[in-house]
Design an enzyme around this catalytic site. Structure first.
Site, PDB file in Angstrom:
ATOM      1  CG  ASP A 185      17.271 -14.685  13.557  1.00 33.01           C
ATOM      2  OD1 ASP A 185      17.993 -15.549  13.029  1.00 33.01           O
ATOM      3  OD2 ASP A 185      16.198 -14.298  13.067  1.00 33.01           O
ATOM      4  CG  HIS A 254      16.122 -17.947  11.904  1.00 29.43           C
ATOM      5  ND1 HIS A 254      17.067 -17.242  11.200  1.00 29.43           N
ATOM      6  CD2 HIS A 254      15.110 -18.196  11.034  1.00 29.43           C
ATOM      7  CE1 HIS A 254      16.625 -17.047   9.945  1.00 29.43           C
ATOM      8  NE2 HIS A 254      15.449 -17.624   9.818  1.00 29.43           N
ATOM      9  CG  ASP A 316      11.560 -17.743  10.354  1.00 34.61           C
ATOM     10  OD1 ASP A 316      11.655 -18.169  11.521  1.00 34.61           O
ATOM     11  OD2 ASP A 316      12.199 -16.759   9.945  1.00 34.61           O
ATOM     12  CD  GLU A 317      14.308 -17.398   6.203  1.00 35.21           C
ATOM     13  OE1 GLU A 317      14.362 -16.895   5.080  1.00 35.21           O
ATOM     14  OE2 GLU A 317      14.806 -16.849   7.206  1.00 35.21           O
ATOM     15  CD1 TRP A 383       7.190 -16.233   6.648  1.00 37.15           C
ATOM     16  CD2 TRP A 383       8.550 -15.163   5.252  1.00 37.15           C
ATOM     17  NE1 TRP A 383       8.247 -17.070   6.379  1.00 37.15           N
ATOM     18  CE2 TRP A 383       9.110 -16.432   5.528  1.00 37.15           C
ATOM     19  CE3 TRP A 383       9.235 -14.307   4.392  1.00 37.15           C
ATOM     20  CZ2 TRP A 383      10.308 -16.876   4.975  1.00 37.15           C
ATOM     21  CZ3 TRP A 383      10.446 -14.738   3.831  1.00 37.15           C
ATOM     22  CH2 TRP A 383      10.969 -16.011   4.137  1.00 37.15           C
ATOM     23  CE1 TYR A 408       7.944 -10.032   5.658  1.00 40.03           C
ATOM     24  CE2 TYR A 408      10.287 -10.386   5.286  1.00 40.03           C
ATOM     25  CZ  TYR A 408       9.075 -10.819   5.764  1.00 40.03           C
ATOM     26  OH  TYR A 408       8.987 -12.051   6.370  1.00 40.03           O
ATOM     27  CD1 TRP A 458      11.848  -8.696   7.778  1.00 39.60           C
ATOM     28  CD2 TRP A 458      12.664  -9.831   9.509  1.00 39.60           C
ATOM     29  NE1 TRP A 458      10.944  -9.674   8.103  1.00 39.60           N
ATOM     30  CE2 TRP A 458      11.419 -10.389   9.155  1.00 39.60           C
ATOM     31  CE3 TRP A 458      13.369 -10.395  10.583  1.00 39.60           C
ATOM     32  CZ2 TRP A 458      10.856 -11.474   9.839  1.00 39.60           C
ATOM     33  CZ3 TRP A 458      12.814 -11.469  11.256  1.00 39.60           C
ATOM     34  CH2 TRP A 458      11.576 -12.001  10.888  1.00 39.60           C
ATOM     35  CB  THR A 459      17.245  -4.638  12.121  1.00 41.43           C
ATOM     36  OG1 THR A 459      17.476  -5.793  12.943  1.00 41.43           O
ATOM     37  CG2 THR A 459      15.959  -3.964  12.518  1.00 41.43           C
ATOM     38  CD  GLU A 460      18.145  -9.476   7.937  1.00 43.99           C
ATOM     39  OE1 GLU A 460      17.349  -8.522   8.091  1.00 43.99           O
ATOM     40  OE2 GLU A 460      17.769 -10.639   7.662  1.00 43.99           O
TER      41      GLU A 460
HETATM   42  C1  ACM Z   1      11.013 -14.432   7.655  1.00 42.81           C
HETATM   43  O1  ACM Z   1      11.118 -13.443   6.903  1.00 42.81           O
HETATM   44  N1  ACM Z   1      11.977 -15.339   7.709  1.00 42.81           N
HETATM   45  C2  ACM Z   1       9.851 -14.630   8.478  1.00 42.81           C
END
Ligand code: ACM
Length: 756
Positions: A185, A254, A316-317, A383, A408, A458-460
């Site tokens: 990422d 990303h 994604d994104e 997602w 999530y 997700w680990t932010e």
């Molecule tokens: C994502 O949550 N960007 C897949």
């Protein structure tokens, strides 16, 4: 008459497809033998795992042997075993023994895992040790979905190998079979690539944002990566437990850690630092041949390491600004006859998909890859809700469901003040249990394209293995039952009845599961103001799952199974202290005791999570104080778009002052096009102020307190101000006026001081 043990649902999670009760019981003594066929190494491994679970949870030693003579337990593949479905098994318990048969090794393993659960049925301390007696029964079991997954983001915060292995152990025990590793990422590249050493020399490390230094604060480079040897070991570890590791290499967005390592792979050729900002960052892969050479070379090494048929390529994104702004990219887009950047993304992803297909692999992408038309070789992981999955299944593409926020797992588990950091959607155990991965709008033919679902972590905001564990367990139990068990067998109350035994397994295995579903919540009837006015309160006790028996004390001592049983709201005169916990019928404490201080000061205080956002509904995140490595960093609810909170209905009779426990946090968020939504409140002094308004955010200013200099004040500091004397209930609106380009100011709590 059947005893309770014979009629209770078997202590299985996920619940089995079919359970038929038998005659009598089977008692397993210490030293019993598990027999496996000679030469079947996988069966032997499954037996060893069964023995290991029973030893660690129940303290009962079992022995694995080849001879069936006198064996209490047998595990054996059998070509004509009664359950024909892939990964299925039969588990027969008779008074003389327990026998698992299956047509494939995964089924045999799952049968062994089910037996391990049957042999560890008790949750109550004391009752859960030593020889065990279980009812005779026959279980026939097979999965509802073939893709039963968990995703772990090892890019935002690197996860140690031992933690990943611990997750694999528990996935296997829950019959989950796909571990999707989000390996790359903007904030880190976590996989050694021999051909491109800079990816881990540079790309695996970042400088954390910091507004303070001090004990526990990570100030140096933060990061880590897995060597290829470690990955081979991990893949083998997972395979032995019938878990396939699905690697994700995220592209074309990303990719900032790639551009930090190899700038030429990016569109502009500029070399950024590895990203410090969460969210969406602008760096995109280029679309030239050098970029594809890079991607294919990386994928060659990825395919050599990961035998998974499916390789995830992200998608994604990907903010298209860089592609829009590059004449070369635009020229290529036109030369390819593509109408826009979304179509270019589809072309890009499909080119990678073709490369994987040519090597016998299949490509998965997040649902954004549908935006320019579905890439022909794609399997879609949905997602952004379920629409992507529905659309793709209707176009005859396979799909996997992992919609935010429900699946999530970085979403918070309750509104309690003691929840750690995460996203501010609340996803309870019950929410995950209620989720069905098969979208109702698909017909039977389209439904065949639904491979299954997965929980995404997700680990932010998950900085330590403790935190990851807290987020996953026990919600993984609800997830596993949804993905394995037949839909018509699922029953929330029945699941809750099976959970105490699982919580006890976690306790014995050292898995520090969250207790949010069972923690006692305290509600003052009529609200805190009524209690303040009366000098007395009526307090209702409850727990999120409405399960078990609540017991409490009022003398400051910890509740035990012998403490007073909560039956109806308690009438208490201020000041008072309540301590309460939830117990199972067998006396097992299901959550740590919680304490409630019924004092005037506490009733006048609101913690971060008890404030409302302004505008309402906008609270986005619950974030930790600093990027530090402590287990329980202080946390703050923030709306990234507006530093504005409301203390609703503050009772101001006798109140003379207000104290805010303030915090200064790093502002490290890539908001992309949403950056324009961030509201700035004009400041009057250089460091900005805390402004308190009466009767809502358009009301008169009641107080203004200058903020201290960031260079001088610690990251947490109190701000106290007198308030004009008044009476009655008023919404207090609190805003920070500090620059929106500086630190992110937050509120830990607001308390009101009254004259004694
Ligand atoms: C994502 O949550 N960007 C897949």
């Amino acid at each position: 008459m059947a005893s309770a043990a014979e009629t209770a649902p078997p202590p299985l999670i996920p619940l089995a497809a079919q359970v038929n009760s038998g005659q009598g019981t089977f008692t397993l003594p210490a030293g019993a033998v598990i027999a496996v066929p000679a030469g079947d190494a996988q069966a032997r491994f499954a037996a060893a795992q069964l023995a290991d679970q029973v030893r660690r949870v129940r303290g009962l030693d079992l022995m694995v042997r080849k001879a069936r003579q006198g064996a209490a337990i047998t595990l054996a593949l059998q070509a004509d075993a009664p359950v024909a479905q892939a990964e299925g098994y039969t588990l027969e318990v008779t008074p003389s023994g327990a026998h698992v048969t299956a047509r494939d090794e995964a089924g045999l393993y799952y049968g062994a895992m089910s037996l391990a659960q049957l042999l560890t049925p008790e949750g109550a301390p004391g009752a859960d040790q030593g020889p065990v007696t279980i009812p005779a029964q026959e279980i026939r079991d097979w999965p509802r979905f073939s893709w039963r997954g968990m995703m772990l983001d090892v890019a935002r915060h690197f996860q140690p190998l031992d933690s990943v292995k611990a997750l694999i152990d528990q996935m296997a025990a829950h019959k989950l079979n796909r571990l999707h590793l989000h390996l790359t990422d903007d904030q880190g590249w976590r996989l050694e690539i021999k051909h491109y050493p800079e990816l881990t020399k540079i790309g695996a490390w970042r400088t954390p944002p910091s507004v303070v230094s001090g004990p526990g604060v990570v100030s140096g480079p933060y990061g880590g990566f897995y060597t290829q040897d470690q990955i081979r070991d991990l893949v083998a570890y997972a395979a032995a437990r019938h878990v396939t590791i699905v690697p994700e290499i995220d592209m074309p967005g990303h990719g900032q850690a790639v551009m930090a390592s190899y700038p030429k792979i990016g569109v502009t050729g500029a070399r950024p630092a590895v990203a410090v900002d969460w969210g969406v960052n602008p760096y995109l892969f280029n679309v030239d041949e050098a970029s594809f050479t890079f991607i294919q070379t990386v994928l060659d090494e990825v395919m050599a390491l990961f035998p998974s048929t499916y390789i995830h390529v992200g998608g994604d994104e990907a903010l298209k600004d860089e592609w829009k702004g590059s004449p070369k990219v635009q020229a290529r887009m036109r030369a390819l006859g593509l109408k826009d950047e979304n179509a270019l993304q589809t072309w890009f992803i499909e080119r990678v998909g073709q490369y994987l297909a040519a090597h016998g692999r299949r490509m998965i992408g997040w649902d954004e890859i549908l935006e320019g038309g579905i890439p022909p070789t794609a399997t879609i992981m949905s997602w952004r809700g379920t629409k992507g999955a529905v659309d793709a299944a209707r176009m005859n593409h396979d799909v996997i469901l992992s919609p935010a926020p429900t699946l999530y797992l970085d979403s918070l588990q309750s509104r309690r003040n003691d929840e750690p950091s995460g996203r501010l959607a609340i996803v309870t155990l019950a929410d995950i249990y209620a989720y069905d991965a098969l979208p109702a709008e698909l017909d039977a033919e389209q439904a065949r394209h639904v491979l299954g679902g997965q929980g995404n972590l997700w680990t932010e905001y998950m900085m330590t293995p403790w935190h990851v564990t807290h987020a996953i367990y026990p919600r993984i139990d609800a997830l596993a039952e949804g993905l394995w068990s037949p839909k018509d067998r699922r029953d929330w109350r029945d699941f809750l009845g099976r959970l105490p035994a699982q919580l006890a397994r976690y306790r014995h295995l050292g898995v520090d599961a969250a207790d949010s579903a069972f923690a006692v919540d305290f509600t003052v009837e009529g609200g805190p103001n009524a209690a303040l006015a009366a000098g007395a309160a009526t307090v209702a006790l409850s727990n999120q799952a409405s399960f078990g028996t609540i017991r409490y004390t009022t003398d400051g001592s910890a509740p035990t199974p012998a403490s007073a049983r909560y039956e109806a709201p308690l009438h208490l005169t201020l000041p008072a202290i309540l301590n309460a916990a939830v117990f199972s019928d067998a006396g097992q404490m299901l959550a740590a005791p919680r304490r409630y201080d019924l004092t005037a000061d506490a009733l006048r205080t609101r913690q971060s999570g008890e404030l409302s956002a302004c505008p309402e509904g906008e609270m986005g995140l619950r974030i930790p104080l600093t990027p530090d490595a402590t287990t329980r960093a202080p946390v703050f609810n923030v709306n990234l778009f507006d530093a504005c909170w409301v203390y609703p209905k503050a009772r101001l009779n006798g109140v003379t002052a207000l104290t805010v426990q303030a915090a200064r946090l790093p502002r490290n968020y890539g908001l992309a096009h949403d950056a324009v939504k961030v509201r700035s409140h004009p400041a009057a002094t250089p460091n900005g102020e805390l402004v308190v308004r009466m009767d809502g955010c358009d009301g008169p200013v009641a107080a203004t307190v200058p903020l201290p200099s960031p260079a001088k004040a610690p990251a947490q500091f109190p701000l106290t101000t007198p308030l004009p004397v008044t009476t009655g209930e008023h919404d207090l609106c609190l805003t920070y006026t500090a620059s929106i380009h500086g630190p992110l100011y937050a509120i830990g709590s607001v308390s009101l001081q009254a004259e004694p």
